[in-house]
Scaffold this motif. Structure first.
Motif, PDB file in Angstrom:
ATOM      1  N   LEU A  10      -2.754   9.039  -1.517  1.00 21.84           N
ATOM      2  CA  LEU A  10      -2.913   7.653  -1.954  1.00 21.84           C
ATOM      3  C   LEU A  10      -2.485   7.428  -3.398  1.00 21.84           C
ATOM      4  O   LEU A  10      -2.744   6.362  -3.954  1.00 21.84           O
ATOM      5  N   GLU A  11      -1.820   8.391  -3.989  1.00 22.87           N
ATOM      6  CA  GLU A  11      -1.354   8.218  -5.362  1.00 22.87           C
ATOM      7  C   GLU A  11      -0.411   7.017  -5.423  1.00 22.87           C
ATOM      8  O   GLU A  11       0.487   6.863  -4.598  1.00 22.87           O
ATOM      9  N   SER A  41     -12.795   2.325  -4.940  1.00 24.63           N
ATOM     10  CA  SER A  41     -12.004   2.339  -6.174  1.00 24.63           C
ATOM     11  C   SER A  41     -12.656   3.233  -7.224  1.00 24.63           C
ATOM     12  O   SER A  41     -11.976   4.050  -7.863  1.00 24.63           O
ATOM     13  N   LEU A  46      -8.931   4.737  -7.996  1.00 21.53           N
ATOM     14  CA  LEU A  46      -7.737   3.969  -7.656  1.00 21.53           C
ATOM     15  C   LEU A  46      -7.923   2.540  -8.151  1.00 21.53           C
ATOM     16  O   LEU A  46      -9.033   2.009  -8.114  1.00 21.53           O
TER      17      LEU A  46
END
Length: 126
Positions: A10-11, A41, A46
């Motif tokens: 998910l980078e 998050s 993220l």
């Protein structure tokens, strides 16, 4: 959900919750998907874009509808900000998915706004 997401690549993704219509959010007082997205998050570090996706039409409840009725009900109900999603990879966060109609409508809005990839994560499948 978080345990499963940790194993995903998910980078570069930004998180966005499936939005409620402003009338429903005002009535309820919160958006459960936004609460989940904020938690995810924080835990996965993220970025969160909580207001880039908007429910522009107040749809009726999906409960008890057939799959085709669900798709019709949410068609065109969402709009995404080009300024916030163009060129980005987006991870939609929702509490439950039954047929995927709402997530598909949200993904379509993100794609129209220029998102390069859209994935979804839900807590439960109905």
């Amino acid at each position: 959900m978080v345990r499963r997401l940790r194993s995903q690549q998910l980078e570069g993704f930004i998180l966005t919750p499936v939005p409620l219509h402003r009338r429903r959010k005002r009535s309820r007082g919160y958006n459960q998907s936004e609460i989940l997205a904020r938690y995810v998050s924080d835990v996965l570090d993220l970025p969160l874009e909580a207001d880039g996706l908007e429910r522009v039409r107040d749809t009726e409840s999906q409960v008890g509808r057939s799959e085709s009725d669900r798709r019709r009900n949410v068609r065109g109900a969402f709009s995404a900000s080009k300024a916030k999603f163009a060129g980005k990879s987006v991870l939609l966060i929702d509490d439950i998915s039954t047929t995927g109609s709402t997530l598909e409508a949200c993904a379509a809005a993100c794609n129209r706004a220029g998102a390069v990839a859209v994935r979804a994560a839900v807590v439960a499948r109905g």
